[in-house]
Write an enzyme that holds these catalytic residues in place. Structure first.
Site, mmCIF file in Angstrom:
data_model
loop_
_atom_site.group_PDB
_atom_site.id
_atom_site.type_symbol
_atom_site.label_atom_id
_atom_site.label_comp_id
_atom_site.label_asym_id
_atom_site.label_seq_id
_atom_site.Cartn_x
_atom_site.Cartn_y
_atom_site.Cartn_z
ATOM 1 N N GLU A 140 -18.020 -16.386 -34.385
ATOM 2 C CA GLU A 140 -19.164 -16.319 -35.329
ATOM 3 C C GLU A 140 -20.413 -15.673 -34.927
ATOM 4 O OE1 GLU A 140 -18.663 -17.276 -38.498
ATOM 5 O OE2 GLU A 140 -16.572 -18.070 -38.214
ATOM 6 N N CYS A 159 -22.630 -13.089 -44.855
ATOM 7 C CA CYS A 159 -21.649 -12.460 -44.104
ATOM 8 C C CYS A 159 -20.600 -11.393 -44.860
ATOM 9 C CB CYS A 159 -20.562 -13.544 -43.661
ATOM 10 S SG CYS A 159 -19.606 -14.065 -45.316
#
Length: 140
Positions: free
Chosen positions: A10, A19
């Site tokens: 991540e 994202c």
């Protein structure tokens, strides 16, 4: 182990960003109540990660109880990392989960991890690596 795997893939972002899937995200992949102005400290990011992992793990344990599935600790960790990334509902609807329900030790499960490597319609090298690591963890 699970925290390191998720943190590695991540990455840490102290300021909110979108994202690959277009979702506002902050810290180590935290998405709940995040908007364009959200910021966190490193300590807050770690706290959110622990809370998010506990929530995902709880949902997976619930799925296991509902479906009569018994997982080893490493299998649960691998599925937690996977579901942390794609969501528990996506896991529940997946062929991956169907195979786990039938036989948690089925070698075909490894191939199913590798099908989940797309973000924003593109094959993402980071997801390829993550799925390889999750599959390896699952069968370790």
């Amino acid at each position: 182990m699970i925290y390191n795997l998720i943190r590695r893939h991540e990455g840490l972002r102290l300021h909110a960003y979108r994202c690959e899937g277009g979702v506002w995200t902050v810290g180590y992949g935290h998405t709940a109540d995040v908007n364009a102005g959200t910021t966190v400290t490193e300590d807050e990011a770690m706290r959110l990660l622990r809370e998010d992992v506990a929530e995902v793990r709880g949902r997976i344990e619930h799925m296991c109880a509902q479906d009569g599935v018994t997982l080893s600790a490493v299998q649960a960790d691998a599925l937690t990392s996977f579901a942390f990334n794609v969501g528990t509902e996506a896991l529940r609807r997946s062929t991956l989960w169907s195979l786990v329900k039938r036989d948690p030790d089925d070698p075909a499960i490894a191939r199913e991890f590798s099908r989940w490597v797309y973000g924003g319609g593109r094959r993402l090298p980071g997801l390829v690596k993550r799925r390889e690591e999750e599959a390896a963890l699952y069968f370790s």
